[in-house]
Scaffold this active site. Structure first.
Site, PDB file in Angstrom:
ATOM      1  N   HIS A 123      -2.014  -5.509   1.517  1.00 24.17           N
ATOM      2  CA  HIS A 123      -3.263  -6.241   1.314  1.00 24.17           C
ATOM      3  C   HIS A 123      -2.906  -7.657   0.885  1.00 24.17           C
ATOM      4  CE1 HIS A 123      -7.155  -7.514  -0.233  1.00 24.17           C
ATOM      5  NE2 HIS A 123      -6.477  -8.003  -1.255  1.00 24.17           N
TER       6      HIS A 123
ATOM      7  N   LYS B 159       0.832  -1.214   0.000  1.00 19.81           N
ATOM      8  CA  LYS B 159       0.000   0.000   0.000  1.00 19.81           C
ATOM      9  C   LYS B 159       0.868   1.267   0.000  1.00 19.81           C
ATOM     10  CE  LYS B 159      -4.030  -2.198   2.190  1.00 19.81           C
ATOM     11  NZ  LYS B 159      -5.000  -2.140   3.328  1.00 19.81           N
TER      12      LYS B 159
ATOM     13  N   TYR C 296     -12.338  -2.287  -3.600  1.00 22.56           N
ATOM     14  CA  TYR C 296     -12.872  -2.421  -2.242  1.00 22.56           C
ATOM     15  C   TYR C 296     -14.399  -2.302  -2.214  1.00 22.56           C
ATOM     16  CZ  TYR C 296      -8.312  -2.438   0.093  1.00 22.56           C
ATOM     17  OH  TYR C 296      -7.068  -2.789   0.563  1.00 22.56           O
TER      18      TYR C 296
ATOM     19  N   ASN D 128      -2.217   0.392   6.751  1.00 24.45           N
ATOM     20  CA  ASN D 128      -1.680  -0.856   7.296  1.00 24.45           C
ATOM     21  C   ASN D 128      -0.804  -1.650   6.333  1.00 24.45           C
ATOM     22  OD1 ASN D 128      -3.718  -1.786   5.688  1.00 24.45           O
ATOM     23  ND2 ASN D 128      -4.820  -2.906   7.293  1.00 24.45           N
TER      24      ASN D 128
HETATM   25  P1  IDP Z   1      -7.662  -7.081   5.478  1.00 26.52           P
HETATM   26  O1  IDP Z   1      -6.973  -6.010   4.665  1.00 26.52           O
HETATM   27  O2  IDP Z   1      -6.822  -7.525   6.648  1.00 26.52           O
HETATM   28  O3  IDP Z   1      -8.172  -8.233   4.637  1.00 26.52           O
HETATM   29  P2  IDP Z   1     -10.439  -6.105   5.632  1.00 26.52           P
HETATM   30  O4  IDP Z   1     -11.355  -6.326   6.775  1.00 26.52           O
HETATM   31  O5  IDP Z   1     -10.729  -6.812   4.340  1.00 26.52           O
HETATM   32  O6  IDP Z   1      -8.940  -6.394   6.149  1.00 26.52           O
HETATM   33  O7  IDP Z   1     -10.426  -4.539   5.359  1.00 26.52           O
HETATM   34  C1  IDP Z   1      -9.841  -4.013   4.192  1.00 26.52           C
HETATM   35  C2  IDP Z   1      -9.073  -2.778   4.571  1.00 26.52           C
HETATM   36  O8  IDP Z   1      -9.978  -1.777   5.034  1.00 26.52           O
HETATM   37  C3  IDP Z   1      -8.084  -2.965   5.729  1.00 26.52           C
HETATM   38  O9  IDP Z   1      -6.826  -3.472   5.325  1.00 26.52           O
HETATM   39  C4  IDP Z   1      -7.959  -1.554   6.261  1.00 26.52           C
HETATM   40  O10 IDP Z   1      -7.081  -0.785   5.420  1.00 26.52           O
HETATM   41  C5  IDP Z   1      -9.373  -1.033   6.070  1.00 26.52           C
HETATM   42  N1  IDP Z   1     -10.142  -1.192   7.305  1.00 26.52           N
HETATM   43  C6  IDP Z   1     -10.748  -2.306   7.755  1.00 26.52           C
HETATM   44  N2  IDP Z   1     -11.380  -2.088   8.923  1.00 26.52           N
HETATM   45  C7  IDP Z   1     -11.162  -0.787   9.220  1.00 26.52           C
HETATM   46  C8  IDP Z   1     -11.560   0.061  10.317  1.00 26.52           C
HETATM   47  O11 IDP Z   1     -12.247  -0.359  11.242  1.00 26.52           O
HETATM   48  N3  IDP Z   1     -11.140   1.353  10.251  1.00 26.52           N
HETATM   49  C9  IDP Z   1     -10.385   1.845   9.217  1.00 26.52           C
HETATM   50  N4  IDP Z   1      -9.994   1.074   8.179  1.00 26.52           N
HETATM   51  C10 IDP Z   1     -10.375  -0.212   8.184  1.00 26.52           C
END
Ligand code: IDP
Length: 143
Positions: free
Chosen positions: A117, A11, A51, A114
């Site tokens: 992905h 990312k 997304y 974070n």
């Molecule tokens: P993952 O990336 O670990 O598979 P997902 O639940 O699919 O996690 O969420 C996709 C992305 O959305 C996450 O990597 C993060 O960047 C963002 N995200 C998920 N939950 C939150 C939240 O509660 N607050 C802000 N961003 C979130």
């Protein structure tokens, strides 16, 4: 076990930290092979489409804004159990919960930014690979 493919994004935050090589080293050290890779600056439409399943979530606009804030690396990783292996290498979505030594523990600042992905299942991997790569862009290892 059969070879499996997964889709990965480094990312914008991790690209900005200049740790692409360090992250690729983690994949390779774990036995995953890169079979496709490119740098992209995602458009708003590309990020929203990728997304789409999160479009009703409160963080969606911030996620799209972050994902379009700078270039990303997209790649296809191949190896035994590649989907799960990549998820283990990445660590938990929230870096505060990520195990020591995982990408998110080492490189991510927050759940909003974070670092990486990774597909969560073989079915989503196939869909996500096709979203960014044509068949011709994937190079199976022949030696
Ligand atoms: P993952 O990336 O670990 O598979 P997902 O639940 O699919 O996690 O969420 C996709 C992305 O959305 C996450 O990597 C993060 O960047 C963002 N995200 C998920 N939950 C939150 C939240 O509660 N607050 C802000 N961003 C979130």
């Amino acid at each position: 076990m059969a070879l499996e493919r997964t889709f990965s994004i480094i990312k914008p935050d991790a690209v900005a930290k200049n740790v692409i090589g360090g992250i690729y080293n983690r994949f390779e050290s774990a036995g995953l092979r890169l079979v496709a890779s490119k740098m992209l600056h995602l458009s708003k439409e590309q990020a929203e489409g990728f997304y789409a399943e999160h479009s009703e979530r409160p963080f969606f606009a911030a996620l799209v804004s972050f994902m379009t804030s700078g270039p990303v690396m997209v790649q296809v990783l191949e190896g035994e159990n590649a989907v799960l292996k990549n998820r283990e290498i990445m660590g938990a979505t929230n870096p505060a919960d990520a195990l020591a030594g995982t990408l998110r523990a080492d490189y991510a600042a927050s759940i909003d930014e974070n670092a990486c992905h990774g597909s969560d299942a073989p079915e989503s991997a196939a869909r996500e690979i096709a979203y960014f790569f044509s068949d011709e862009e994937i190079c199976p290892r022949t030696r």
